[in-house]
Design a protein around this motif. Structure first.
Motif, PDB file in Angstrom:
ATOM      1  N   THR A 346       0.799  -1.235   0.000  1.00 17.33           N
ATOM      2  CA  THR A 346       0.000   0.000   0.000  1.00 17.33           C
ATOM      3  C   THR A 346       0.826   1.278   0.000  1.00 17.33           C
ATOM      4  N   PRO A 350       3.649   1.819  -6.695  1.00 15.31           N
ATOM      5  CA  PRO A 350       2.856   2.845  -7.359  1.00 15.31           C
ATOM      6  C   PRO A 350       1.452   2.313  -7.626  1.00 15.31           C
ATOM      7  N   GLU A 351       0.543   3.194  -7.919  1.00 20.26           N
ATOM      8  CA  GLU A 351      -0.868   2.821  -8.063  1.00 20.26           C
ATOM      9  C   GLU A 351      -1.070   1.698  -9.078  1.00 20.26           C
ATOM     10  N   GLU A 352      -0.394   1.782 -10.203  1.00 25.97           N
ATOM     11  CA  GLU A 352      -0.568   0.765 -11.251  1.00 25.97           C
ATOM     12  C   GLU A 352      -0.161  -0.611 -10.764  1.00 25.97           C
ATOM     13  N   ARG A 354       0.027  -1.543  -7.579  1.00 27.44           N
ATOM     14  CA  ARG A 354      -0.884  -1.934  -6.493  1.00 27.44           C
ATOM     15  C   ARG A 354      -2.153  -2.579  -7.032  1.00 27.44           C
ATOM     16  N   ALA A 355      -2.544  -2.177  -8.245  1.00 25.65           N
ATOM     17  CA  ALA A 355      -3.794  -2.667  -8.831  1.00 25.65           C
ATOM     18  C   ALA A 355      -3.637  -4.047  -9.481  1.00 25.65           C
TER      19      ALA A 355
END
Length: 385
Positions: A346, A350-352, A354-355
């Motif tokens: 978390t 990076p967001e990508e 994490r997804a």
């Protein structure tokens, strides 16, 4: 009428000249685009915390004395003579492979902080007699050592990037010396023949190291974890490579997982508790214990510590290597450090990344083990597990 014809002739001449210039410009543009594509592909495989060096193109009417060189200061850059691309094209189907050999060689000089030995086939201080005198024989030997290192690592990373560099090193040097009209012997630098011998010896070494890497992958796939660890370690002996460290970590972690005592929840829903490190966990869940729990726990702790160390080394080489980041989170969870595992996903991805399914699957497992069942259940529902 004659004046009119002359005017038409002049207009046509101007148009033809403009058209020729346009074709040349497009040709240069395509060349640079192709070189950059190969360059970027190689940089992505080197996986280093160092920023990417600048790539510059040299365009001269007369051939420069260096087809490619790494310049360490004031700002690190790799210079490529546009004419080098034409030399590489003479290798036909191996044109991109030849180009990759040169670029990867120069990238090795950059990533390993080489200074004096910074060009593919020629000495950048060949005409500086005073500098040659200061450097002396010790530096000459160091240059040979660094050339060999650049050839070995350049070959290895070319192969790792998907190119086929086999058998090209010596041929490239021959063609470069010939096309650039370089003298076979230059004071303070290996002769052409010595340079070819260095390249061929380095290629043999690099080919063996890359073979260890490939065989390690096969052993890992076949669950021969001790064999895989040995092979990846051999490959790492001369080419510390983030993928090698990552794969060593995976092998240790999978060995540890084979010792893990499964919980009731894991047995009831094995798909949900499949760690991203595992190929499948059926064999683990059905595994019968033949040793005491204390012995199993002690060995598992040692294996997980080795695994953690390997993933950390991969991330030291490349902090943005998110595969190792997720794998490290798996190890933390297996070590009982559930909050640390959650933080890796978390806070450090990076967001990508994490997804990704792998990251979210691990996050769900860590949340469940950290007594956040509702959050885990929500993630599993989103993943349809």
């Amino acid at each position: 009428m004659e004046n009119l014809n002359n005017q038409i002739f002049k207009i046509m001449a101007v148009l033809m000249c403009s058209f020729s210039c346009l074709i040349l410009a497009q040709s240069d543009t395509n060349t640079e685009k192709q070189v950059r594509l190969v360059f970027n592909q190689l940089v992505s495989v080197y996986g280093s915390a160092k920023p990417q060096p600048k790539l510059e193109f040299v365009k001269k009417e007369k051939l420069p004395i260096q087809p490619a060189r790494y310049s360490p200061s004031p700002n690190p850059k790799i210079e490529i003579d546009v004419a080098l691309y034409k030399i590489c094209q003479t290798f036909d189907k191996d044109s991109l492979n030849a180009l990759a050999v040169v670029l990867s060689h120069e990238l090795t000089h950059y990533y390993n902080d080489h200074t004096f030995c910074s060009d593919y086939a020629f000495a950048n201080f060949k005409s500086n007699a005073e500098l040659q005198k200061k450097i002396g024989q010790a530096s000459y030997n160091a240059r040979i050592e660094k050339e060999s290192e650049a050839d070995i690592k350049g070959f290895f990373f070319s192969a790792a990037a998907g190119f086929q560099p086999h058998g090209l090193q010596g041929l490239l040097i021959e063609k470069i010396y010939s096309n650039y009209k370089l003298a076979d012997i230059q004071k303070g630098y290996p002769s052409k023949q010595e340079r070819i011998v260095i390249a061929k010896n380095a290629e043999n070494t690099a080919a063996q190291l890359y073979e260890h890497f490939k065989n390690g992958l096969s052993a890992l796939e076949n669950k021969q974890y001790d064999v895989a660890i040995e092979l990846f370690t051999k490959a790492n002996s001369q080419v510390p490579f983030r993928e090698n460290w990552n794969n060593i970590g995976v092998a240790y972690a999978r060995k540890a997982l084979a010792l893990k005592v499964s919980s009731k929840a894991e047995i009831e829903n094995p798909v949900r508790f499949l760690y991203p490190l595992e190929v499948e966990n059926k064999s683990r869940l059905l595994n019968e214990r033949t040793r005491s729990l204390d012995d199993t726990t002690e060995e598992m702790v040692k294996l997980l510590n080795e695994s953690q160390s390997a993933f950390e080394k991969a991330l030291q080489l490349d902090p943005s290597f998110y595969k190792s980041r997720i794998n490290l989170a798996c190890v933390y969870d297996l070590q009982g450090k559930h909050n640390s595992a959650i933080a890796e996903i978390t806070e450090k991805l990076p967001e990508e990344a994490r997804a990704s399914k792998e990251a979210r699957r691990l996050l769900a497992i860590a949340c469940y083990n950290a007594y956040m069942e509702e959050k885990a259940e929500k993630i599993w529902m989103e993943l349809k597990m």
